[in-house]
Design an enzyme around this catalytic site. Structure first.
Site, PDB file in Angstrom:
ATOM      1  N   SER A 128      14.143  -9.578  -1.932  1.00 60.52           N
ATOM      2  CA  SER A 128      13.496 -10.774  -2.472  1.00 60.52           C
ATOM      3  C   SER A 128      14.192 -11.140  -3.767  1.00 60.52           C
ATOM      4  CB  SER A 128      12.020 -10.490  -2.771  1.00 60.52           C
ATOM      5  OG  SER A 128      11.467 -11.568  -3.508  1.00 60.52           O
ATOM      6  N   TYR A 141       5.187  -5.475  -6.293  1.00 58.93           N
ATOM      7  CA  TYR A 141       6.094  -5.930  -5.218  1.00 58.93           C
ATOM      8  C   TYR A 141       7.572  -5.975  -5.628  1.00 58.93           C
ATOM      9  CZ  TYR A 141       8.183  -9.475  -2.059  1.00 58.93           C
ATOM     10  OH  TYR A 141       9.001 -10.179  -1.208  1.00 58.93           O
TER      11      TYR A 141
HETATM   12  N1  LIG Z   1       8.532 -16.115   2.345  1.00 57.23           N
HETATM   13  C1  LIG Z   1       9.117 -15.907   1.190  1.00 57.23           C
HETATM   14  O1  LIG Z   1       9.136 -16.794   0.306  1.00 57.23           O
HETATM   15  C2  LIG Z   1       9.790 -14.599   0.897  1.00 57.23           C
HETATM   16  C3  LIG Z   1      10.472 -14.478  -0.336  1.00 57.23           C
HETATM   17  C4  LIG Z   1      11.103 -13.284  -0.616  1.00 57.23           C
HETATM   18  C5  LIG Z   1      11.071 -12.227   0.282  1.00 57.23           C
HETATM   19  N2  LIG Z   1      10.402 -12.377   1.454  1.00 57.23           N
HETATM   20  C6  LIG Z   1      10.387 -11.221   2.364  1.00 57.23           C
HETATM   21  O2  LIG Z   1      10.706 -11.637   3.675  1.00 57.23           O
HETATM   22  C7  LIG Z   1       9.975 -10.881   4.638  1.00 57.23           C
HETATM   23  C8  LIG Z   1       9.191 -11.778   5.561  1.00 57.23           C
HETATM   24  O3  LIG Z   1       8.394 -12.653   4.788  1.00 57.23           O
HETATM   25  P1  LIG Z   1       7.464 -13.758   5.474  1.00 57.23           P
HETATM   26  O4  LIG Z   1       7.161 -14.746   4.409  1.00 57.23           O
HETATM   27  O5  LIG Z   1       8.047 -14.204   6.756  1.00 57.23           O
HETATM   28  O6  LIG Z   1       6.161 -12.871   5.755  1.00 57.23           O
HETATM   29  P2  LIG Z   1       4.888 -13.172   6.716  1.00 57.23           P
HETATM   30  O7  LIG Z   1       3.728 -12.573   5.992  1.00 57.23           O
HETATM   31  O8  LIG Z   1       4.833 -14.604   7.124  1.00 57.23           O
HETATM   32  O9  LIG Z   1       5.217 -12.292   8.015  1.00 57.23           O
HETATM   33  C9  LIG Z   1       5.321 -10.899   7.936  1.00 57.23           C
HETATM   34  C10 LIG Z   1       5.236 -10.312   9.319  1.00 57.23           C
HETATM   35  O10 LIG Z   1       5.371  -8.886   9.163  1.00 57.23           O
HETATM   36  C11 LIG Z   1       4.391  -8.242   9.974  1.00 57.23           C
HETATM   37  N3  LIG Z   1       4.066  -6.933   9.404  1.00 57.23           N
HETATM   38  C12 LIG Z   1       3.363  -6.657   8.278  1.00 57.23           C
HETATM   39  N4  LIG Z   1       3.219  -5.337   8.122  1.00 57.23           N
HETATM   40  C13 LIG Z   1       3.865  -4.743   9.164  1.00 57.23           C
HETATM   41  C14 LIG Z   1       4.061  -3.412   9.574  1.00 57.23           C
HETATM   42  N5  LIG Z   1       3.523  -2.388   8.881  1.00 57.23           N
HETATM   43  N6  LIG Z   1       4.782  -3.173  10.686  1.00 57.23           N
HETATM   44  C15 LIG Z   1       5.296  -4.184  11.414  1.00 57.23           C
HETATM   45  N7  LIG Z   1       5.120  -5.483  11.098  1.00 57.23           N
HETATM   46  C16 LIG Z   1       4.419  -5.760   9.980  1.00 57.23           C
HETATM   47  C17 LIG Z   1       3.193  -9.187   9.967  1.00 57.23           C
HETATM   48  O11 LIG Z   1       2.333  -8.949  11.082  1.00 57.23           O
HETATM   49  C18 LIG Z   1       3.899 -10.551  10.028  1.00 57.23           C
HETATM   50  O12 LIG Z   1       4.127 -10.953  11.362  1.00 57.23           O
HETATM   51  C19 LIG Z   1       9.120  -9.896   3.824  1.00 57.23           C
HETATM   52  O13 LIG Z   1       9.787  -8.661   3.694  1.00 57.23           O
HETATM   53  C20 LIG Z   1       9.007 -10.587   2.477  1.00 57.23           C
HETATM   54  O14 LIG Z   1       8.759  -9.663   1.419  1.00 57.23           O
HETATM   55  C21 LIG Z   1       9.760 -13.527   1.780  1.00 57.23           C
END
Ligand SMILES: NC(=O)c1ccc[n+]([C@@H]2O[C@H](COP(=O)([O-])OP(=O)(O)OC[C@H]3O[C@@H](n4cnc5c(N)ncnc54)[C@H](O)[C@@H]3O)[C@@H](O)[C@H]2O)c1
Length: 239
Positions: A128, A141
């Site tokens: 991130s 986080y």
């Molecule tokens: N969206 C953003 O702005 C953003 C920014 C920086 C980093 N990220 C990172 O990108 C990744 C995805 O983010 P997102 O926004 O798509 O998240 P999201 O919350 O929309 O989706 C996350 C998915 O992960 C699954 N999940 C959660 N815990 C789990 C587990 N223990 N085992 C298997 N699956 C699991 C959930 O069921 C969900 O389908 C994450 O690692 C997040 O930290 C996202």
């Protein structure tokens, strides 16, 4: 067809990654805690859905053992909604370390032998921009994502000899299923103004870079973190 395994594949960035990797010709394993969501993604990309909690080491090995070889592993599953460091509970601490850090280690332990069996591969870990800029509103986080970047580099050093590359992506402000609530109404435009490129990102902005890192075009790229964030992490902006 080379296999790509994507965790957290049921929605958001993980789903976009699956769709893009399928377009690139991968047979995609869509892995998620939520089986219904994983199934929806699998239907959309022609892949296979598996219910998987990445914190369950035995379950991770059981899923990996269903395939003889794997080329790409996208460690995307992550959780991020936490209070300030002084307010974080023991249970919250435990869960974020289990998912964001240990989950990646278990998936690498289970899938790397499948990459070795195929003669090489590519690991992409979802970090991130917060690992670099930090962010007071999500407490512990950013520290877990800094750990993801450290793991990424160590994996690159350990696995280079096996022709396995390890890189991370640091998304910025991306509107996903999980974060959509942070971009309601005026908030979307307000947040876009804080981005040098004056727009927030979409899951496809990340998926395109995942595609590059899982392709032959990045064959000599390993141990790197690519921030995909419209330049948020480039430095402080003049206001
Ligand atoms: N969206 C953003 O702005 C953003 C920014 C920086 C980093 N990220 C990172 O990108 C990744 C995805 O983010 P997102 O926004 O798509 O998240 P999201 O919350 O929309 O989706 C996350 C998915 O992960 C699954 N999940 C959660 N815990 C789990 C587990 N223990 N085992 C298997 N699956 C699991 C959930 O069921 C969900 O389908 C994450 O690692 C997040 O930290 C996202």
């Amino acid at each position: 067809m080379p296999v790509a395994a994507v965790t957290g594949a049921g929605q958001g960035l993980g789903r976009a990654d699956c769709l893009r990797l399928a377009e690139d010709g991968f047979d995609v394993m869509c892995l998620d805690l939520n089986l219904d969501a994983a199934r929806e993604t699998a239907e959309l990309c022609g892949g296979t859905a598996f219910q998987l909690d990445v914190t369950d080491r035995a379950a991770v090995f059981a899923v990996a053992d269903q395939i003889p070889e794997c080329f790409a592993l996208v460690n995307n599953a992550g959780i991020w909604n936490f209070p300030s460091i002084l307010d974080v509970t023991e249970q919250q601490m435990q869960s974020v370390i289990e998912v964001n850090i240990k989950g990646i280690v278990w998936c690498c332990q289970a899938f790397v032998p499948k990459m070795r069996a195929g003669g090489g591969g590519s690991i992409v870990n979802m970090s991130s921009g917060a690992a670099w800029t930090n962010s007071p509103d999500v407490g512990i986080y950013p520290a877990t994502k800094a750990a993801v970047e450290s793991l990424t580099k160590t994996l690159a050093l350990e696995l280079g000899v096996d022709n396995i590359r390890s890189n991370a992506i640091g998304p910025g402000l991306i509107v996903s299923d999980g974060t959509a609530g942070n971009f309601q109404g005026d908030r979307a435009n307000e947040r876009a103004q804080g981005v040098p490129m004056k727009r927030v990102g979409a899951p496809a902005d990340i998926a395109d870079v995942v595609s590059f890192l899982c392709s032959n075009d990045s064959r000599y790229v390993s141990g790197q973190v690519i921030y995909v964030d419209g330049a948020i992490t480039a430095g402080a902006m003049k206001r």
